[in-house]
Design a protein around this motif. Structure first.
Motif, mmCIF file in Angstrom:
data_model
loop_
_atom_site.group_PDB
_atom_site.id
_atom_site.type_symbol
_atom_site.label_atom_id
_atom_site.label_comp_id
_atom_site.label_asym_id
_atom_site.label_seq_id
_atom_site.Cartn_x
_atom_site.Cartn_y
_atom_site.Cartn_z
ATOM 1 N N THR A 86 0.943 -1.303 -0.084
ATOM 2 C CA THR A 86 -0.049 -0.146 -0.033
ATOM 3 C C THR A 86 0.925 1.053 -0.007
ATOM 4 O OG1 THR A 86 -1.645 -1.039 1.255
ATOM 5 C CG2 THR A 86 -1.672 1.284 1.321
ATOM 6 N N ALA A 87 0.757 2.286 -0.841
ATOM 7 C CA ALA A 87 1.607 3.305 -1.013
ATOM 8 C C ALA A 87 0.698 4.617 -0.853
ATOM 9 C CB ALA A 87 2.171 3.399 -2.312
ATOM 10 N N LEU A 88 1.177 5.648 -0.242
ATOM 11 C CA LEU A 88 0.616 6.741 0.229
ATOM 12 C C LEU A 88 1.385 8.005 -0.155
ATOM 13 C CD1 LEU A 88 -2.094 8.014 1.674
ATOM 14 C CD2 LEU A 88 -0.761 7.796 3.792
ATOM 15 N N SER A 89 0.753 9.041 -0.851
ATOM 16 C CA SER A 89 1.753 10.340 -0.847
ATOM 17 C C SER A 89 1.612 11.072 0.235
ATOM 18 C CB SER A 89 1.259 10.771 -2.411
ATOM 19 O OG SER A 89 0.207 11.514 -2.087
ATOM 20 N N GLY A 90 2.376 12.116 0.435
ATOM 21 C CA GLY A 90 2.460 12.952 1.379
ATOM 22 C C GLY A 90 1.083 13.793 1.406
ATOM 23 N N ASP A 91 0.677 14.221 0.242
ATOM 24 C CA ASP A 91 -0.375 15.006 0.022
ATOM 25 C C ASP A 91 -1.987 14.170 0.583
ATOM 26 O OD1 ASP A 91 1.114 17.195 -0.836
ATOM 27 O OD2 ASP A 91 0.949 16.636 -3.195
ATOM 28 N N GLN A 92 -1.698 12.945 0.458
ATOM 29 C CA GLN A 92 -3.032 12.221 0.763
ATOM 30 C C GLN A 92 -3.137 11.801 2.240
ATOM 31 O OE1 GLN A 92 -1.822 8.644 -1.620
ATOM 32 N NE2 GLN A 92 -3.350 9.213 -3.280
ATOM 33 N N MET A 93 -2.034 12.464 3.023
ATOM 34 C CA MET A 93 -2.090 12.202 4.374
ATOM 35 C C MET A 93 -3.165 12.820 5.255
ATOM 36 S SD MET A 93 1.856 11.887 5.375
ATOM 37 C CE MET A 93 1.561 11.884 7.054
ATOM 38 N N ALA A 94 -3.319 13.900 4.872
ATOM 39 C CA ALA A 94 -4.321 14.779 5.624
ATOM 40 C C ALA A 94 -5.748 14.019 5.193
ATOM 41 C CB ALA A 94 -4.377 16.456 5.315
ATOM 42 N N GLU A 95 -6.006 13.995 3.987
ATOM 43 C CA GLU A 95 -7.295 13.651 3.215
ATOM 44 C C GLU A 95 -7.705 12.182 4.225
ATOM 45 O OE1 GLU A 95 -6.702 11.721 -0.979
ATOM 46 O OE2 GLU A 95 -6.592 13.951 -0.527
ATOM 47 N N LYS A 96 -6.634 11.289 4.351
ATOM 48 C CA LYS A 96 -6.890 10.075 4.936
ATOM 49 C C LYS A 96 -6.560 9.819 6.631
ATOM 50 C CE LYS A 96 -6.164 7.609 0.500
ATOM 51 N NZ LYS A 96 -5.424 6.504 -0.052
ATOM 52 N N ALA A 97 -6.674 11.028 7.163
ATOM 53 C CA ALA A 97 -6.347 11.220 8.577
ATOM 54 C C ALA A 97 -5.087 10.562 9.234
ATOM 55 C CB ALA A 97 -7.651 10.782 9.238
ATOM 56 N N ASP A 113 6.075 16.916 6.749
ATOM 57 C CA ASP A 113 6.794 16.980 5.708
ATOM 58 C C ASP A 113 7.246 15.365 4.890
ATOM 59 O OD1 ASP A 113 7.931 19.035 3.760
ATOM 60 O OD2 ASP A 113 9.970 18.529 4.459
ATOM 61 N N ILE A 114 6.239 14.872 4.697
ATOM 62 C CA ILE A 114 6.356 13.433 4.037
ATOM 63 C C ILE A 114 6.341 13.371 2.431
ATOM 64 C CG2 ILE A 114 5.215 11.111 4.062
ATOM 65 C CD1 ILE A 114 6.773 12.013 6.659
ATOM 66 N N GLN A 115 7.068 12.586 1.758
ATOM 67 C CA GLN A 115 7.136 12.592 0.475
ATOM 68 C C GLN A 115 6.247 11.266 0.155
ATOM 69 O OE1 GLN A 115 8.384 14.356 -2.075
ATOM 70 N NE2 GLN A 115 7.491 13.154 -3.552
ATOM 71 N N ASN A 158 9.368 8.012 3.821
ATOM 72 C CA ASN A 158 10.419 8.917 2.961
ATOM 73 C C ASN A 158 9.924 10.382 3.130
ATOM 74 O OD1 ASN A 158 11.559 6.500 1.694
ATOM 75 N ND2 ASN A 158 9.458 6.300 0.646
ATOM 76 N N THR A 159 10.927 11.133 3.742
ATOM 77 C CA THR A 159 10.626 12.643 3.863
ATOM 78 C C THR A 159 10.842 13.482 2.782
ATOM 79 O OG1 THR A 159 12.688 12.963 5.008
ATOM 80 C CG2 THR A 159 11.026 12.260 6.285
ATOM 81 N N LYS A 160 10.572 14.413 2.488
ATOM 82 C CA LYS A 160 10.701 15.313 1.471
ATOM 83 C C LYS A 160 12.378 15.660 1.441
ATOM 84 C CE LYS A 160 6.148 16.843 0.425
ATOM 85 N NZ LYS A 160 5.099 18.039 0.130
#
Length: 724
Positions: free
Chosen positions: A57-68, A131-133, A158-160
Motif C-alpha cells: 500500500t503506497a501513500l503520498s504525502g499529499d494524501q495524508m491529511a485527506e486520509k487522517a 513533510d512526508i514525500q 520517506n521525507t521530502k
C-alpha cells in the motif's frame, strides 16, 4: 512563542513568493482524472507502485491529511492486513499476524520500519509524521533487500528532500477539539545551482482526553511535541550527496489506561469512558535524534554506487501508575504500584549498494549491511512486592548482512527474479534484576547476562509476467528471518522464520482511471517469540512458543470516475497457532515477582503458579478481517477553485493479545472508525474542516500487563495551508 514566530515568518515568506506554475484556463477542458501514480523506492530503485511485484500500500504525502494519517499508528486505517496496537513503551506492529508481540528489549521487530532508509528501533515510533514525500507498507517477508526484522513486512517512510533551483515550501495551521493546535511547514532554499537546503518543522499541542480524579491531577495522554529537520542536497555530474539531521521531543504527561475488568485492580476501574484515578504522579518524555548521509555516484554507463550511513539516539523517561487505579478504591497487598523507567537505545548503521542500470535484460543489486545497537534499561518497581525491585539489563547487538538480487527478462513480457541474503546476529547481555533494591541493599541478584548468535539465509524466487502495459501477474516464494536472543537468567530463544508463497495481479482499466491489486498468500511461520512469565524470576521472559500456518487474500482498488474518487482495501487472514502451555498471567498475584528458591523456610511471596494449556488458536494480534474505504467528490467552482468532501471508513477485526485465549482478558474487540473532511482548494491555498471518529466509537487499542489503552474520542477541527 518560538514556534509561533517561526511559523509566521515561514508563512509570510511563502505568501510573498510569486506563483511560478502556469495556471490552467477555466475554459480549458480538464483532462480525465486518473488515480495519482505513487513512486516507491523500497527496492532501491525509483518505480511506480503498480509495476512492483510486491503486495503493498503506497501513500503520498499529499494524501495524508485527506486520509487522517498523523502518526504511524494511523496507517492501519488505510493498509489492509496491518495491525498496530499500543503496548506502552512500544507499539506492536504486525502484518498478516506476523511482527512483534513482545515488549521485551530482547525481541526484534518483525515489521521493519524505515525512515529515509534508516531502520527504526521500536521505541519512540509515535512521533508526528510531517513533510512526508511518501509512505510504503510492504506485506510479507522482505528477506533480500531488508533482511532480518522483516518476517511480517516493512514500512518505508520517506521525507521530502531539498530541490535544486526552487525556492518554496508550505505552511499549515490547525486548531481542533481539546485545544488541539498543530503548526508545521517547510522551506526549500536553493543556495546555488548544485546545492539546496530544506528546513521542516512541526509543533503540536493538545489537552488530555482524560480527567485524572486522583490526588495528583495528572494529565496523561496530553501532548507537547516539537520536531525539527534540516537537510541538504548537493549534485554535480553523476555524484550526489544527501544529508539530514532531525530532533524530536515529546511529553505526554504519562500513559493513559485502566485496569482490565476482572483483574486484581479492577475495583479501581472507572465506569465511564475517559476518567482515570491514579494515586501516583505520572510522566512521559521522549527524545529522538537521528542523522543520515547518503552518497551516490552514477557512472556514465548508468551503474550506481550508493552509501547510506546513519546514527540514532532515542531516549524515554516514564513514571507509571502500574496498577492504573487508586488504592483507596482498589486496595492491594503492597500499597501503590509505581514504576520509574528509563530506556535509551543508540544505533549506528551502514549500507553499501551497487545498482546496475535496468535498461537491459539483466539487472542486479548487490549490497552489504552493518548495524550496531546499544540498549540500556533501568526500571524501579515499588509496591509490586514487599520489597523494591530494580531491573537493569544492558544489551549490545550487532547485525551483519550481505545480499544480491537479480532480474532477467526472458522475453519482453516474462521476467524471473532471484534474491538471496545472509544475515548474522550477535547479542551480549549484562546487568541484573535486584530484589530488595540495588546492592548492597539487594538480598537477591538475578543476572541478565548472556550471549547469543545466529544467522540465516533468506531470499526470494519470483516469476513476473507483463502481457501489456496495464497488467502484471506475479508468483513467488520468499523466506524471512527474525533473530533470536538471550533470555536471562541462563537461557536463550531461537530465531523466527517464515516461508511465504504468494501470487498476485495488478491491473489498470478504463484508460487507467481504475487500478486494482489482488493477491493470495500462504505462510509457514516457525518459532513464534512471545513473552511469558518465568517461574525462576517472576518476570517476563521470551520463549519460542509455537508454530503457525497463515493464509489469506488481499485486494485494493483506486479509481477516478466522473468527479468521484474511490480507494478501498480488504484483507482476510486465517491463522492457526499450535497448542501451548504457559503460566496464567491473569492469576491473582502472578504479576508479582516470585523468589527463585522457595523452600519450607523461605515462603514470602511464594505460591504455586497455574499452568494453562491452550488448544490451537489464531495467531496473536492477527485480525481475521480488515478493510477500509474512502470516497470523495470534486466540485469545480471555477477560477481554479474546487470543493472536495471526503469520507473514510475503516474496520479492524477482533484479535487475541495473549495465548491463554480468555475472552474476558485476552480479546481485543473489533472496531469501526469513520473520519470525514471537506476541503476548499484555491490556487496555492487550502482550507479544510475535518472530523475524526464521527460515530463516537470507544474501543481498546492495546494492552500492557493488567491494563488496557483506549482510542481518541470524537474530534473536530479546521486546517489552513499555503503551498507554492
Amino acid at each position: 512563542m518560538r514556534a509561533t514566530i517561526s511559523m509566521a515568518a515561514l508563512a509570510a515568506t511563502l505568501a510573498a513568493t510569486p506563483v511560478m506554475a502556469q495556471q490552467t484556463s477555466d475554459n480549458a477542458k480538464p483532462a480525465a482524472a486518473t488515480p495519482g501514480e505513487i513512486v516507491v523506492t523500497a527496492q532501491r530503485r525509483t518505480e511506480s507502485s503498480q509495476k512492483v511485484a510486491i503486495a503493498l500500500t503506497a501513500l503520498s504525502g499529499d494524501q495524508m491529511a485527506e486520509k487522517a494519517v498523523v502518526v504511524q499508528r494511523d496507517l492501519q486505517n488505510i493498509a489492509p492486513g496491518l495491525s498496530i496496537v499500543k503496548a506502552g513503551l512500544t507499539e506492536s506492529i504486525n502484518i498478516r499476524g506476523i511482527g512483534l508481540a513482545s515488549g521485551s528489549p530482547q525481541v526484534a521487530n518483525g515489521v521493519a520500519s524505515y525512515v529515509d532508509g534508516l531502520f527504526q528501533p521500536p521505541i519512540t515510533q509515535s512521533f508526528d509524521l510531517y513533510d512526508i514525500q511518501s509512505i510504503e507498507v510492504l506485506r510479507g517477508p522482505q528477506g533480500t533487500l531488508v533482511g532480518s526484522n522483516s518476517t511480517g513486512g516493512a514500512i518505508f517512510i520517506n521525507t521530502k528532500r531539498p530541490e535544486l533551483g526552487k525556492l518554496g515550501g508550505d505552511a499549515t495551521a490547525e486548531y481542533g477539539s481539546y485545544n488541539n493546535v498543530r503548526l508545521n511547514g517547510a522551506l526549500n532554499v536553493p543556495v546555488s545551482d548544485n546545492f539546496a537546503l530544506r528546513f521542516a518543522t512541526n509543533h503540536h499541542w493538545r489537552d488530555s482526553y482524560y480527567t485524572d480524579l486522583g490526588p495528583y491531577k495528572n494529565r496523561p495522554d496530553s501532548l507537547k511535541e516539537h520536531d525539527e529537520r534540516l537537510s541538504a542536497l548537493y549534485k554535480s555530474g553523476g555524484f550526489s550527496a544527501y544529508w539530514k539531521a532531525e530532533l524530536s521531543e515529546k511529553s505526554t504527561g504519562g500513559y493513559a489506561y485502566q485496569p482490565i475488568a476482572g483483574t486484581a485492580f479492577s475495583a479501581g476501574r472507572q465506569s465511564s469512558r475517559y476518567p482515570l484515578n491514579y494515586d501516583t504522579p505520572t510522566a512521559n518524555f521522549e527524545r529522538a535524534f537521528n542523522t543520515a548521509l547518503e552518497l551516490k555516484y552514477q557512472t556514465p554507463g548508468g551503474l550506481v554506487i550508493r552509501s547510506l550511513s546513519g546514527y540514532q539516539n532515542k531516549r524515554i523517561w516514564n513514571v507509571y501508575d502500574v496498577d492504573g487505579a487508586n488504592q483507596a478504591q482498589a486496595p492491594g497487598p503492597f500499597g501503590p504500584q509505581t514504576e520509574d523507567q528509563y530506556v535509551r537505545e543508540r544505533q549506528i548503521s551502514q549500507e553499501i549498494n551497487i545498482i546496475s542500470p535496468d535498461s537491459k535484460a539483466f539487472n542486479y543489486i548487490l549490497g552489504g549491511y552493518y548495524q550496531h545497537n546499544k540498549i540500556d534499561v533501568l526500571l524501579h518497581y515499588n509496591g509490586t512486592a514487599p520489597f523494591p525491585i530494580v531491573v537493569n539489563p544492558m544489551n549490545d547487538k550487532t547485525t551483519l548482512g550481505v545480499f544480491a538480487q537479480a532480474n532477467y527478462r526472458i522475453t519482453d513480457k516474462l521476467e524471473v527474479q532471484a534474491g538471496t541474503r545472509y544475515s548474522h546476529y550477535h547479542v551480549d547481555g549484562t546487568g541484573a534484576v535486584y530484589l530488595g533494591g540495588t546492592p548492597p541493599a539487594a538480598f537477591l541478584t538475578i543476572p541478565q547476562t548472556g550471549t547469543e548468535g545466529d544467522g540465516r539465509m533468506t531470499g526470494k524466487l519470483a516469476l513476473n509476467y507483463k502481457p501489456d502495459g496495464n497488467n502484471l501477474f506475479y508468483v513467488f516464494a520468499a523466506r524471512g528471518y527474525k533473530p533470536g536472543g538471550i533470555n536471562p537468567p541462563g537461557g536463550s530463544f531461537n530465531p523466527e522464520t517464515v516461508w511465504d508463497f504468494e501470487a498476485g495481479w495488478k491491473s489498470s482499466f478504463l484508460d487507467r482511471r481504475v487500478r486494482t491489486q489482488l493477491g493470495v498468500f500462504y505462510n509457514k511461520y516457525n518459532n513464534f517469540q512471545m513473552d511469558v512469565i518465568s517461574p525462576l524470576s517472576g518476570q517476563n521472559g521470551v520463549v519460542n512458543l509455537a508454530n503457525a500456518t497463515i493464509k489469506g487474500f488481499e485486494g485494493q482498488i483506486q479509481a477516478k470516475l466522473a468527479g468521484f474518487g474511490l480507494d478501498a482495501g480488504v484483507s482476510y487472514v486465517d491463522s492457526q497457532l499450535s497448542s501451548v502451555s504457559v503460566i496464567n498471567k491473569w492469576q491473582p498475584g502472578a504479576a508479582n515477582a516470585q523468589l527463585p528458591a522457595c523452600t519450607a523456610t523461605i515462603t514470602t511471596n511464594c505460591f504455586a503458579y497455574q499452568i494453562m494449556t491452550s488448544n490451537a488458536g489464531p495467531n496473536l494480534l492477527s485480525p481475521k478481517w480488515t478493510w477500509n474505504a474512502g470516497l470523495d467528490y470534486t466540485f469545480r467552482l471555477g477560477e481554479g477553485r474546487t470543493l472536495v468532501p471526503r469520507v473514510n471508513y475503516s474496520y479492524v477485526g477482533s484479535q487475541w493479545a495473549y495465548v491463554t485465549y480468555l475472552p474476558q482478558y485476552d480479546l481485543i474487540n473489533a472496531r469501526h472508525l469513520v473520519n470525514a473532511n471537506i476541503t476548499l482548494n484555491w490556487g496555492r491555498w487550502k482550507a479544510e474542516v475535518y472530523g475524526t471518529n464521527l460515530t463516537k466509537e470507544f474501543f481498546v487499542t492495546g494492552q500492557s500487563t493488567l491494563n488496557e489503552f483506549y482510542n481518541a474520542p470524537r474530534e473536530f477541527g479546521v486546517r489552513l495551508g499555503v503551498k507554492l
